[in-house]
Design a protein around this motif. Structure first.
Motif, mmCIF file in Angstrom:
data_model
loop_
_atom_site.group_PDB
_atom_site.id
_atom_site.type_symbol
_atom_site.label_atom_id
_atom_site.label_comp_id
_atom_site.label_asym_id
_atom_site.label_seq_id
_atom_site.Cartn_x
_atom_site.Cartn_y
_atom_site.Cartn_z
ATOM 1 N N ALA A 1 -5.569 -8.701 1.484
ATOM 2 C CA ALA A 1 -5.286 -8.145 0.246
ATOM 3 C C ALA A 1 -5.514 -6.692 0.349
ATOM 4 O O ALA A 1 -6.652 -6.440 0.916
ATOM 5 N N VAL A 2 -4.847 -5.960 -0.552
ATOM 6 C CA VAL A 2 -5.364 -4.394 -0.346
ATOM 7 C C VAL A 2 -5.421 -3.708 -1.757
ATOM 8 O O VAL A 2 -4.678 -3.985 -2.715
ATOM 9 N N ASN A 3 -6.213 -2.823 -1.752
ATOM 10 C CA ASN A 3 -6.434 -1.943 -3.051
ATOM 11 C C ASN A 3 -5.105 -0.871 -2.797
ATOM 12 O O ASN A 3 -5.563 -0.146 -1.750
ATOM 13 N N PRO A 4 -4.318 -0.973 -3.643
ATOM 14 C CA PRO A 4 -2.976 0.076 -3.416
ATOM 15 C C PRO A 4 -3.502 1.418 -3.514
ATOM 16 O O PRO A 4 -2.709 2.420 -3.118
ATOM 17 N N THR A 5 -4.480 1.900 -4.111
ATOM 18 C CA THR A 5 -5.064 3.298 -4.078
ATOM 19 C C THR A 5 -5.102 3.785 -2.656
ATOM 20 O O THR A 5 -5.137 5.217 -2.574
ATOM 21 N N TYR A 6 -5.366 2.974 -1.953
ATOM 22 C CA TYR A 6 -5.716 3.340 -0.677
ATOM 23 C C TYR A 6 -4.614 3.322 0.486
ATOM 24 O O TYR A 6 -4.767 3.635 1.743
#
Length: 125
Positions: A57-62
């Motif tokens: 899962a990823v933080n979309p801001t990065y």
């Protein structure tokens, strides 16, 4: 790698990697930390994270770039690391990325908008 609870400041988290009943938390300014909860529970408690696959899962801001591979899969560039997107999650990930306001992601234009029936037709090929 050290063991810790989920960081209070989620803006520092770049991505999460499931590891059995544990989750590796990758931070922008520190070494990875190990959390004793599953990836599903972590994603449920953190708002805005995009699930790339069963174990990522990823933080979309990065996310800075997305690319399509020759084998109909895709990868996203997150803080200098290419992370794979599972084939069945490409369309939902692209839709979520297009829905983000004020975020420019290189390579997003190469993914066409497609409906659920288009996805099912390509999966049957």
């Amino acid at each position: 790698m050290k063991y810790s609870k989920m960081p209070g400041n989620t803006a520092r988290i770049t991505y999460l990697m499931g590891w059995g009943n544990y989750t590796r938390v990758y931070l922008i300014d520190a070494s990875p930390e190990l959390n004793s909860t599953t990836l599903k529970k972590c994603v449920d408690t953190l708002t805005g994270f995009i699930r790339l696959s069963k174990s990522l899962a990823v933080n979309p801001t990065y996310i800075t770039q997305i690319r399509r591979n020759d084998d109909r899969s895709a990868d996203v560039l997150v803080a200098g690391h290419w992370l794979p997107v599972s084939r069945r999650r490409i369309t939902p990930v692209v839709r979520q990325l297009r829905g983000l306001s004020g975020v420019k992601i290189k390579g997003l234009i190469q993914f066409r908008s497609c409906s659920y029936t288009d996805i099912m037709a390509t999966d049957l090929d």
